[in-house]
Design an enzyme around this catalytic site. Structure first.
Site, PDB file in Angstrom:
ATOM      1  CG  ASP A 147      -8.859   3.583  -4.079  1.00 42.19           C
ATOM      2  OD1 ASP A 147      -9.406   3.873  -5.188  1.00 42.19           O
ATOM      3  OD2 ASP A 147      -9.266   2.818  -3.035  1.00 42.19           O
ATOM      4  CD  GLU A 172      -3.002  -0.985   0.511  1.00 44.55           C
ATOM      5  OE1 GLU A 172      -3.241  -0.085  -0.023  1.00 44.55           O
ATOM      6  OE2 GLU A 172      -3.812  -1.922   0.397  1.00 44.55           O
TER       7      GLU A 172
END
EC number: 3.2.1.17
Length: 177
Positions: free
Chosen positions: A44, A35
């Site tokens: 994202d 991440e």
């Protein structure tokens, strides 16, 4: 070459496992690698505003464009999200698990695809029925992002395929011995 190395687990994750690290330690390292840790809000792959290691809410409020947090605040947010994911595993997975297995399942189910998609999944049914190998196989089926097949490199989501292989390797750690 071992199966674990083929699945691309990093030397750092493998070293933690070899040292007998806890699930939170393994999961922290794995999520840092997958991440990243962004102190400024970003969208994202699905276009959702996120911050730190993929958090969509901070202190109960949604992440918004322009939000900035200190590294220390992200560390606290990340710890909360990690602990929630591991608590979900403890509550919902009914078979005994090793520390690497807990980390792999926590990354896949509550952290990445979310409980709403996990509960009706083949993975969830298989793991709780004791079919560990079948459950680990099912993790590797989750390779679409926004309808795009991530095996097709031009779809720019191939990292999803690698991540599923790695989560599967963690979730099945040690069952082939």
């Amino acid at each position: 070459m071992s199966r674990k190395l083929r699945y691309g687990l990093s030397a750092a994750v493998l070293a933690l496992i070899a040292a007998g690290a806890s699930a939170p330690e393994i999961l922290d390292q794995f999520l840092d690698e997958k991440e990243g840790n962004h102190t400024t809000a970003y969208r994202d792959g699905a276009g959702i505003w996120t911050i730190c290691r993929g958090a969509t809410r901070v202190d109960g409020k949604p992440v918004i464009p322009g939000m900035k947090l200190s590294k220390e605040k992200c560390d606290r947010v990340n710890a909360i999200e990690r602990d929630k994911a591991l608590a979900w595993v403890e509550k919902n997975i009914k078979v005994p698990l090793t520390e690497p297995q807990k980390a792999g399942i926590a990354s896949f189910c509550p952290y990445n695809i979310g409980p709403g998609k996990c509960f009706p999944s083949t993975f969830y049914r298989r793991i709780n029925a004791g079919d560990r190998k079948g459950a680990c196989e099912a993790i590797r089926w989750w390779i679409k992002d926004g309808g795009r097949d991530c095996r097709i490199r031009s779809n720019n989501c191939y990292g999803q395929v690698s991540r599923r292989d790695q989560e599967s390797a963690l979730a099945c750690w040690g069952i082939d011995r």
